[in-house]
Design a protein around this motif. Structure first.
Motif, PDB file in Angstrom:
ATOM      1  N   LEU A  61       0.844  -1.194   0.000  1.00  0.00           N
ATOM      2  CA  LEU A  61       0.000   0.000   0.000  1.00  0.00           C
ATOM      3  C   LEU A  61       0.876   1.239   0.000  1.00  0.00           C
ATOM      4  CD1 LEU A  61      -2.778   1.500   0.521  1.00  0.00           C
ATOM      5  CD2 LEU A  61      -2.335   1.117   2.957  1.00  0.00           C
ATOM      6  N   VAL A  66       0.421   5.460   0.354  1.00  0.00           N
ATOM      7  CA  VAL A  66      -0.569   6.443   0.792  1.00  0.00           C
ATOM      8  C   VAL A  66      -0.002   7.849   0.630  1.00  0.00           C
ATOM      9  CG1 VAL A  66      -1.958   7.249   2.742  1.00  0.00           C
ATOM     10  CG2 VAL A  66      -1.537   4.809   2.438  1.00  0.00           C
ATOM     11  N   PHE A  94      -3.068  12.146   3.559  1.00  0.00           N
ATOM     12  CA  PHE A  94      -4.141  11.332   4.119  1.00  0.00           C
ATOM     13  C   PHE A  94      -4.054  11.324   5.644  1.00  0.00           C
ATOM     14  CE2 PHE A  94      -6.173   7.321   5.366  1.00  0.00           C
ATOM     15  CZ  PHE A  94      -7.380   7.454   4.714  1.00  0.00           C
ATOM     16  N   LEU A 138      -5.752   6.211   8.886  1.00  0.00           N
ATOM     17  CA  LEU A 138      -4.907   5.137   8.365  1.00  0.00           C
ATOM     18  C   LEU A 138      -4.609   4.106   9.443  1.00  0.00           C
ATOM     19  CD1 LEU A 138      -3.198   3.909   6.125  1.00  0.00           C
ATOM     20  CD2 LEU A 138      -1.328   5.434   6.816  1.00  0.00           C
ATOM     21  N   ILE A 156      -3.414   5.420  -2.340  1.00  0.00           N
ATOM     22  CA  ILE A 156      -4.352   6.476  -1.942  1.00  0.00           C
ATOM     23  C   ILE A 156      -3.725   7.766  -2.436  1.00  0.00           C
ATOM     24  CG2 ILE A 156      -5.612   7.563  -0.068  1.00  0.00           C
ATOM     25  CD1 ILE A 156      -6.255   4.599  -0.525  1.00  0.00           C
ATOM     26  N   PHE A 183     -11.162   1.860   2.605  1.00  0.00           N
ATOM     27  CA  PHE A 183     -10.914   3.248   2.193  1.00  0.00           C
ATOM     28  C   PHE A 183     -12.141   3.851   1.507  1.00  0.00           C
ATOM     29  CE2 PHE A 183      -6.455   1.807   2.530  1.00  0.00           C
ATOM     30  CZ  PHE A 183      -5.951   2.832   3.304  1.00  0.00           C
TER      31      PHE A 183
END
Length: 471
Positions: free
Chosen positions: A101, A103, A107, A112, A151, A293
Motif C-alpha cells: 500500500l 498512501v 491522508f 490510516l 491512496i 478506504f
C-alpha cells in the motif's frame, strides 16, 4: 557427552502443557491422554536434550533451571509452527501472503491507523508493506507494480491502466507563523501581496508532474521532500504554505500558526482516490482493504472519530509538534492576560512508520496480552505533585509501561504505545531471576510535561509507573 537430539513438536507441546496445567495429571486430561503417556513423553524429551527439565522430588513437578531456560524456547517454536500453519491455510484458500500500500502524505494518519488496526485483526497472516509518498510518486508506484493499492490525489495524464475510485478529501488551509509579515495583514490578502513572500511546497519524487505546479502562487518557493519538514519551517516563520487542517489544527488552536484569508480562498478540498492497476485482479485481503478506504467517503461529511481516535490524533500531533519545535525560537506574543499554551511533551520521531513495522513484525500470537508469569507488575504511582517551577525542577522523569521477561512482550508493548503516538525505548536490567526488559517513555524535564503524557496514557487505558531520577 553426546550432542542433544532433535525433539518433536509433540514433545515440546506436552512439556508446555505440563507447566501450563500444573502437573502430569492435569496435562493428561487437557490433552486427552493417559498420565503414563505424558510422563513417558517428558522422559523421552529429557533424554533427547540431555538435561533434566522437571524436578520430580515433590508431589507437584517444578521446573529446573534448565527447564526454565528451555521452556521459553519451546513456546517460541510452538508459536512459530502455529503461525506457519495459519499462513499455509490462508494461502491454500487463495489469500495473499502480502499486501502493498502506498498512501499520499496528506491522508489522515488517524484514519490510516484505524484501518491498519482492522486489517491486522481481519488478516493476521498477511504482511503489510506501507509507503508514504506525495503527488505523482503514489501513482508511479502503483503503475510500475511496486504497490498494489494507492491512496492518491487527482493526477493529470494518468495511464489508462490505472483505475480510481473516490475515497473522500482532505481540507487544506494556508498558514503562517503568527510573527510572519502576512499574519499582520487584516482582512483578505491580495494575490499580489501573497506572491511577494516565499511559499513552501512539496516536491514530487516522480516524473509524472514534471514541469507542472499545483497551488503555487508565489514568485519564490522552497521545494521540500516531506510534510514534516514543511510543518517545522512554517512553525518557525519560514514562508507560508498550504497544510492539511487536521495536521495543523492543534497549532491553530494554540496560536502557533495562523490561518490566512487569501483571495483564492481560506481553504480548499484536496480530493483523494483509491487507485490500482485494472489489469490485475486483487486478492481477498486487497479487496477488503480497498473497501475500507471507500467506506470513508461520505460526500460533504467527514468521517467522525471516536474518543480514542481523537486522543490518538492529539498525541500524534503533540509528538510531531514537540519534535519539530526549535528551542531557540521565542514564543509568539500572547494577548494581555492570556496564558501561553503549554508545550507538548517531547518525543523522538513520528510514529507512523514504526506503527506499521511493529504491527507486521510481531507474530499474531504474540500480540495477545503477555502471560502473567512473564510480566513484573508495576506499581500504580500517585500523580507527581507539580510543586516545582518548570525551569527549577531538580528531577528527570520517565514513564514505565512495564518490565517484561520476554523481549517479544516488550516489543509488543512499545508498538501499542506507538499506536497512541508515544515513542518508547526498551532498556535491559539484570536481576536475580534473570533479565527484565523495561519499556519507558521520556525523559521529561518538567513534572507538568510528564503528568500531561501520563494523563493521555491513562485516558487510553494504559497504566504507567513514574520513575524519578536526580538531574
Amino acid at each position: 557427552m553426546r550432542d542433544p537430539g532433535l525433539p518433536s513438536l509433540d514433545q515440546l507441546r506436552v512439556f508446555i502443557a505440563v507447566i501450563d496445567h500444573g502437573g502430569f495429571a492435569h496435562a493428561a486430561r487437557a490433552l486427552h491422554r493417559t498420565q503414563s503417556v505424558i510422563s513417558y513423553t517428558i522422559a523421552n524429551l529429557e533424554e533427547q536434550l540431555n538435561v533434566e527439565l522437571l524436578d520430580r522430588s515433590k508431589r507437584k513437578p517444578t521446573l529446573t533451571e534448565a527447564g526454565k531456560a528451555l521452556l521459553a524456547d519451546a513456546r517460541a517454536v510452538s508459536l512459530k509452527v502455529d503461525g506457519m500453519r495459519a499462513r499455509a491455510k490462508a494461502l491454500s484458500a487463495g489469500l495473499e501472503a502480502e499486501v502493498s500500500l502506498v498512501v499520499d502524505v496528506m491522508f489522515s494518519t488517524c484514519k490510516l491507523v484505524r484501518i491498519l488496526h482492522a486489517f491486522q485483526k481481519e488478516f493476521p497472516t498477511v504482511s503489510m508493506r506501507l509507503r508514504i509518498e506525495a503527488l505523482g510518486a503514489v501513482t508511479q508506484l502503483v503503475a510500475d507494480g511496486t504497490c498494489r493499492i494507492g491512496i492518491s490525489g487527482w493526477m493529470p495524464g494518468t495511464q489508462d491502466v490505472i483505475e480510481r475510485q473516490a475515497c473522500g478529501f482532505v481540507t487544506m488551509v494556508p498558514v503562517v507563523a503568527p510573527d510572519h509579515p502576512l499574519a499582520q495583514i487584516d482582512g483578505i490578502i491580495p494575490s499580489a501581496v501573497l506572491r511577494e513572500h516565499t511559499q513552501l511546497v512539496l516536491t514530487d519524487r516522480s516524473t509524472l508532474t514534471k514541469g507542472q505546479d499545483f497551488g503555487v502562487l508565489a514568485l519564490r518557493d522552497w521545494r521540500l521532500g516531506d510534510l514534516s519538514s514543511k510543518h517545522a519551517l512554517l512553525r518557525n516563520g519560514i514562508g507560508w504554505g498550504n497544510m492539511p487542517l487536521e495536521f495543523v489544527q492543534w497549532d491553530l488552536d494554540a496560536g502557533r500558526l495562523v490561518q490566512l484569508e487569501i483571495a483564492e480562498g481560506s481553504s480548499f478540498s484536496f480530493p483523494l482516490f483509491v487507485i490500482r492497476r485494472g489489469d490485475e485482479e486483487p486478492g481477498p485481503a486487497t479487496r477488503w482493504l480497498i473497501q475500507q478506504f471507500l467506506d470513508l467517503d461520505q460526500p460533504g461529511i467527514p468521517t467522525p472519530l471516536n474518543a480514542r481516535e481523537e486522543s490518538e490524533l492529539a498525541a500524534h500531533l503533540a509528538q510531531a509538534h514537540a519534535y519539530h519545535g526549535l528551542s531557540d525560537r521565542p514564543p509568539a506574543a500572547q494577548p494581555d492576560g492570556a496564558q501561553a499554551p503549554a508545550a507538548p511533551a517531547a518525543h523522538a520521531a513520528d510514529p507512523l512508520q514504526a506503527v506499521v513495522d511493529k504491527i507486521q513484525a510481531t507474530p499474531a500470537a504474540a500480540k495477545a496480552a503477555p502471560n502473567a508469569a512473564n510480566v513484573t507488575p508495576q506499581p500504580v504511582a500517585k500523580p507527581a505533585a507539580a510543586d516545582t517551577a518548570g525551569g527549577d525542577d531538580k528531577f528527570i522523569y520517565y514513564l514505565q509501561a512495564g518490565a517484561f521477561r520476554e523481549v517479544a512482550d516488550a516489543e509488543n508493548a512499545r508498538a501499542k504505545l506507538a499506536l497512541l503516538g508515544f515513542e518508547a525505548t526498551i532498556s535491559d536490567r539484570s536481576t536475580d531471576t534473570g533479565v527484565l526488559h523495561r519499556v519507558r517513555m521520556g525523559p521529561y524535564n518538567q513534572v507538568e510535561a510528564m503528568n500531561k503524557a501520563r494523563s493521555k496514557l491513562s485516558e487510553n487505558g494504559v497504566d504507567v509507573a513514574v520513575v524519578r531520577n536526580q538531574k
